[in-house]
Design a protein around this motif. Structure first.
Motif, PDB file in Angstrom:
ATOM      1  N   ALA A  59       0.846  -1.198   0.000  1.00 36.48           N
ATOM      2  CA  ALA A  59       0.000   0.000   0.000  1.00 36.48           C
ATOM      3  C   ALA A  59       0.878   1.243   0.000  1.00 36.48           C
ATOM      4  CB  ALA A  59      -0.904  -0.004   1.226  1.00 36.48           C
ATOM      5  N   ALA A  60       0.434   2.259  -0.696  1.00 36.49           N
ATOM      6  CA  ALA A  60       1.171   3.526  -0.741  1.00 36.49           C
ATOM      7  C   ALA A  60       1.195   4.154   0.651  1.00 36.49           C
ATOM      8  CB  ALA A  60       0.529   4.463  -1.745  1.00 36.49           C
ATOM      9  N   ASP A  61       2.313   4.773   0.979  1.00 36.37           N
ATOM     10  CA  ASP A  61       2.496   5.419   2.277  1.00 36.37           C
ATOM     11  C   ASP A  61       2.943   6.856   2.015  1.00 36.37           C
ATOM     12  OD1 ASP A  61       3.080   6.227   4.836  1.00 36.37           O
ATOM     13  OD2 ASP A  61       4.305   4.475   5.331  1.00 36.37           O
ATOM     14  N   GLU A 132      18.013   3.150   7.973  1.00 39.50           N
ATOM     15  CA  GLU A 132      17.230   3.137   9.209  1.00 39.50           C
ATOM     16  C   GLU A 132      15.742   2.965   8.918  1.00 39.50           C
ATOM     17  OE1 GLU A 132      18.246   6.708  11.314  1.00 39.50           O
ATOM     18  OE2 GLU A 132      20.242   5.961  11.841  1.00 39.50           O
ATOM     19  N   LEU A 133      15.258   3.617   7.871  1.00 35.39           N
ATOM     20  CA  LEU A 133      13.849   3.449   7.487  1.00 35.39           C
ATOM     21  C   LEU A 133      13.566   2.003   7.071  1.00 35.39           C
ATOM     22  CD1 LEU A 133      13.185   6.732   5.464  1.00 35.39           C
ATOM     23  CD2 LEU A 133      12.254   6.118   7.701  1.00 35.39           C
ATOM     24  N   ALA A 144       8.842  -4.990   2.007  1.00 32.27           N
ATOM     25  CA  ALA A 144       9.754  -4.003   1.424  1.00 32.27           C
ATOM     26  C   ALA A 144       8.944  -2.965   0.649  1.00 32.27           C
ATOM     27  CB  ALA A 144      10.757  -4.691   0.513  1.00 32.27           C
ATOM     28  N   TYR A 145       9.358  -1.715   0.779  1.00 31.82           N
ATOM     29  CA  TYR A 145       8.672  -0.611   0.097  1.00 31.82           C
ATOM     30  C   TYR A 145       9.483  -0.286  -1.155  1.00 31.82           C
ATOM     31  CZ  TYR A 145       5.754   3.584  -0.146  1.00 31.82           C
ATOM     32  OH  TYR A 145       4.847   4.545  -0.521  1.00 31.82           O
ATOM     33  N   GLU A 149      13.446   0.887  -1.464  1.00 31.48           N
ATOM     34  CA  GLU A 149      14.466  -0.027  -1.986  1.00 31.48           C
ATOM     35  C   GLU A 149      15.230   0.615  -3.144  1.00 31.48           C
ATOM     36  OE1 GLU A 149      15.304  -2.974  -0.557  1.00 31.48           O
ATOM     37  OE2 GLU A 149      13.863  -2.346   0.966  1.00 31.48           O
ATOM     38  N   GLN A 150      14.530   1.334  -4.013  1.00 26.38           N
ATOM     39  CA  GLN A 150      15.200   2.008  -5.129  1.00 26.38           C
ATOM     40  C   GLN A 150      16.125   3.104  -4.614  1.00 26.38           C
ATOM     41  OE1 GLN A 150      11.910   3.298  -7.530  1.00 26.38           O
ATOM     42  NE2 GLN A 150      11.591   1.281  -8.439  1.00 26.38           N
ATOM     43  N   ALA A 151      15.659   3.865  -3.628  1.00 26.47           N
ATOM     44  CA  ALA A 151      16.488   4.927  -3.058  1.00 26.47           C
ATOM     45  C   ALA A 151      17.725   4.338  -2.391  1.00 26.47           C
ATOM     46  CB  ALA A 151      15.677   5.741  -2.058  1.00 26.47           C
TER      47      ALA A 151
END
Length: 176
Positions: A59-61, A132-133, A144-145, A149-151
């Motif tokens: 889900a988008a956060d 940390e996030l 995993a968001y 992950e891309q960042a």
């Protein structure tokens, strides 16, 4: 005169018949209390791993996205500052290649490389915030968001490139 063999009396064979009948009784016992030796259904299955279910959509956060954008902006600024300082450090290292260790040109190149180290640490701060996030999400057993992950991947790649660049510049100078 020799005696002729005598046929056994019918009464003499009764105990033998009784023993034979008793031994057959044991074979006709009820076997339903014992498990079957036939293969069970689970034993007929193969040893292949079951198919992994597809991951649930994340889900988008919006709050996390805003935080990622702020960190990404700081990271991009730090990367740009590093690249500009790396160009200056490269020029100074080129000028110091023939110089002796401890000379003015060598000191200027060393100072420029030290500046790169401090700029690399500014970028590493952003990388640490991303990590940390990601660790907080993993600790909360959240999936995993993708944006995070891309960042993380981009920040790690930039950090590795910066380290290689500093190491190459330091190696090009005479040790002193």
């Amino acid at each position: 005169m020799p005696r002729s063999p005598r046929a056994p009396s019918p009464l003499a064979t009764v105990p033998l018949i009784g023993v034979a009948l008793l031994s057959l009784v044991g074979c006709s016992a009820d076997m339903s209390g014992y498990p079957s030796l036939a293969p069970r259904p689970v034993e007929k299955l193969g040893f292949e791993e079951p198919a992994t279910p597809p991951p649930a959509p994340v889900a988008a956060d919006p709050a996390l996205d805003a935080r990622l954008a702020g960190i990404a902006t700081a990271r991009a600024t730090a990367a740009r500052e590093f690249d500009a300082a790396a160009e200056r450090a490269t020029a100074r290292a080129s000028a110091a290649r023939g110089a002796a260790a401890g000379s003015e040109r060598w000191l200027e190149a060393q100072t420029a490389i030290a500046e790169l180290d401090s700029l690399r640490s500014a970028h590493a701060d952003s990388l640490n915030q991303f990590e940390e996030l990601a660790a907080a999400r993993a600790q909360a057993l959240q999936p995993a968001y993708p944006a995070l992950e891309q960042a993380l991947d981009a920040a790690r790649a930039t950090a590795a490139t910066q380290t290689r660049r500093i190491d190459a510049l330091a190696a090009s100078l005479p040790s002193g």
